[in-house]
Design a protein around this motif. Structure first.
Motif, PDB file in Angstrom:
ATOM      1  N   PHE A   7     -29.847  65.953   6.001  1.00  0.00           N
ATOM      2  CA  PHE A   7     -28.674  65.124   6.236  1.00  0.00           C
ATOM      3  C   PHE A   7     -28.817  64.474   7.604  1.00  0.00           C
ATOM      4  CE2 PHE A   7     -27.238  68.730   3.614  1.00  0.00           C
ATOM      5  CZ  PHE A   7     -26.770  68.046   2.503  1.00  0.00           C
ATOM      6  N   LEU A   8     -28.597  63.185   7.667  1.00  0.00           N
ATOM      7  CA  LEU A   8     -28.715  62.499   8.942  1.00  0.00           C
ATOM      8  C   LEU A   8     -27.572  61.529   9.167  1.00  0.00           C
ATOM      9  CD1 LEU A   8     -31.205  59.599   8.641  1.00  0.00           C
ATOM     10  CD2 LEU A   8     -31.211  61.347   6.892  1.00  0.00           C
ATOM     11  N   GLY A   9     -27.193  61.421  10.415  1.00  0.00           N
ATOM     12  CA  GLY A   9     -26.180  60.467  10.809  1.00  0.00           C
ATOM     13  C   GLY A   9     -26.820  59.178  11.307  1.00  0.00           C
ATOM     14  N   VAL A  10     -26.082  58.085  11.208  1.00  0.00           N
ATOM     15  CA  VAL A  10     -26.559  56.788  11.668  1.00  0.00           C
ATOM     16  C   VAL A  10     -25.445  56.083  12.425  1.00  0.00           C
ATOM     17  CG1 VAL A  10     -28.268  56.492   9.828  1.00  0.00           C
ATOM     18  CG2 VAL A  10     -25.925  55.679   9.485  1.00  0.00           C
ATOM     19  N   ASN A  11     -25.822  55.028  13.153  1.00  0.00           N
ATOM     20  CA  ASN A  11     -24.830  54.229  13.870  1.00  0.00           C
ATOM     21  C   ASN A  11     -24.293  53.077  13.032  1.00  0.00           C
ATOM     22  OD1 ASN A  11     -27.050  55.029  16.260  1.00  0.00           O
ATOM     23  ND2 ASN A  11     -24.911  55.387  16.762  1.00  0.00           N
ATOM     24  N   GLY A  12     -25.073  52.667  12.042  1.00  0.00           N
ATOM     25  CA  GLY A  12     -24.636  51.575  11.184  1.00  0.00           C
ATOM     26  C   GLY A  12     -25.296  51.669   9.826  1.00  0.00           C
ATOM     27  N   LEU A  13     -24.611  51.134   8.809  1.00  0.00           N
ATOM     28  CA  LEU A  13     -25.134  51.152   7.438  1.00  0.00           C
ATOM     29  C   LEU A  13     -24.766  49.836   6.778  1.00  0.00           C
ATOM     30  CD1 LEU A  13     -26.416  52.596   5.011  1.00  0.00           C
ATOM     31  CD2 LEU A  13     -24.182  53.612   4.538  1.00  0.00           C
ATOM     32  N   ASP A  14     -25.784  49.109   6.371  1.00  0.00           N
ATOM     33  CA  ASP A  14     -25.576  47.785   5.782  1.00  0.00           C
ATOM     34  C   ASP A  14     -26.323  47.715   4.451  1.00  0.00           C
ATOM     35  OD1 ASP A  14     -24.774  44.792   6.307  1.00  0.00           O
ATOM     36  OD2 ASP A  14     -26.867  44.733   5.668  1.00  0.00           O
ATOM     37  N   PRO A  15     -25.704  47.179   3.389  1.00  0.00           N
ATOM     38  CA  PRO A  15     -26.389  47.125   2.096  1.00  0.00           C
ATOM     39  C   PRO A  15     -27.702  46.353   2.134  1.00  0.00           C
ATOM     40  CG  PRO A  15     -24.053  46.715   1.816  1.00  0.00           C
ATOM     41  CD  PRO A  15     -24.309  46.729   3.291  1.00  0.00           C
ATOM     42  N   GLU A  16     -27.783  45.348   2.980  1.00  0.00           N
ATOM     43  CA  GLU A  16     -29.005  44.540   3.038  1.00  0.00           C
ATOM     44  C   GLU A  16     -30.052  45.145   3.961  1.00  0.00           C
ATOM     45  OE1 GLU A  16     -30.396  39.999   4.245  1.00  0.00           O
ATOM     46  OE2 GLU A  16     -28.311  40.405   3.687  1.00  0.00           O
ATOM     47  N   ASP A  17     -29.657  45.488   5.185  1.00  0.00           N
ATOM     48  CA  ASP A  17     -30.612  46.008   6.167  1.00  0.00           C
ATOM     49  C   ASP A  17     -30.809  47.511   6.064  1.00  0.00           C
ATOM     50  OD1 ASP A  17     -31.194  43.526   7.298  1.00  0.00           O
ATOM     51  OD2 ASP A  17     -29.462  43.618   8.624  1.00  0.00           O
TER      52      ASP A  17
END
Length: 259
Positions: A178-188
């Motif tokens: 499991f990892l956290g991210v700062n941003g999530l975008d369907p394209e990138d």
């Protein structure tokens, strides 16, 4: 409002927006322009922001603000996400956790799982992490074996990064990560603010049989500095505030969503 409270509020605003001006501080905190400028100068002297004409910008292009300055936004959503993630974990699994507030919540949930406790002296779960705060949280649970990667400590996010961290992760396999991210975008796709953190997170995805991004819905549609390779990502776990359009877009992009 006391000075320490003002400084924390300014850092909260900056963490959310990336930049701030004196007028906004005056409006939000009800302070004078002179006081706002002095507060910004104090934070700049502590290397917590960069002053600009009339305001300041965040120093988080390459790292996160220290966690003691981060307000725990979306606490309830993160707890619910953590409960769903922790419920996927069974006995004798090897589980990877990156740094982050949501992954720390998963670690807390795992530490409270009484069904994972075996007979005295028996290890029933192995957690692999590069976050020293998560390792410290789990260290007091004798039934959980904690493997901490090597590497250089990023004192602003409490994560170990660099070649040693990558080398240790490349030599193990995990059932789940499991990892956290700062941003999530369907394209990138998945994005974080630090290139060395990105390299470690990519290994947490690659070395696990199943891997999930755990992210509250406020970060969906947000962008950050470094894009991660998501080829082996299993899916995304988020909260109920995700829109139907966002969910459809992520599913279509090959990132199945669990709410």
């Amino acid at each position: 409002m006391k000075r320490e409270e003002r400084l924390n509020h300014i850092l909260d605003l900056l963490a959310n927006k990336g930049q701030i001006d004196v007028d906004e501080i005056v409006q939000q905190l009800g302070t004078s322009p002179a006081t706002a400028r002095r507060d910004l100068d104090s934070l700049a002297a502590a290397s917590l922001l960069t002053r600009t004409h009339g305001g300041a910008v965040s120093n988080t292009v390459a790292y996160d603000l220290p966690s003691r300055y981060q307000r725990e936004d979306h606490d309830e959503e993160k707890i619910q996400i953590a409960k769903v993630a922790a419920a996927m974990v069974g006995r004798d699994m090897v589980v990877g956790l990156s740094g982050g507030t949501t992954t720390k919540a998963i670690a807390t949930e795992l530490s409270l799982r009484q069904d994972l406790v075996g007979e005295p002296g028996r290890v029933t779960l192995t957690v692999v992490t590069n976050a020293v705060n998560i390792a410290s949280l789990l260290a007091v649970r004798p039934h959980i074996r904690v493997m901490v990667t090597g590497g250089v400590l990023n004192d602003r996010s409490y994560e170990l990064v660099g070649p040693l961290a990558q080398s240790s992760l490349s030599k193990i396999t995990m059932d789940l990560s499991f990892l956290g991210v700062n941003g999530l975008d369907p394209e990138d796709g998945l994005m974080v603010s630090d290139e060395m953190e990105a390299a470690v997170n990519e290994l947490l995805i690659r070395q696990a049989t199943r891997s999930f991004v755990v992210v509250d819905s406020s970060k969906i549609g947000q962008r950050s500095f470094v894009i991660l390779d998501r080829e082996n990502l299993t899916g995304v776990i988020t909260d109920q505030h995700i829109s139907s359009e966002q969910r459809a877009a992520l599913n279509a992009a090959g990132m199945p969503v669990t709410v």
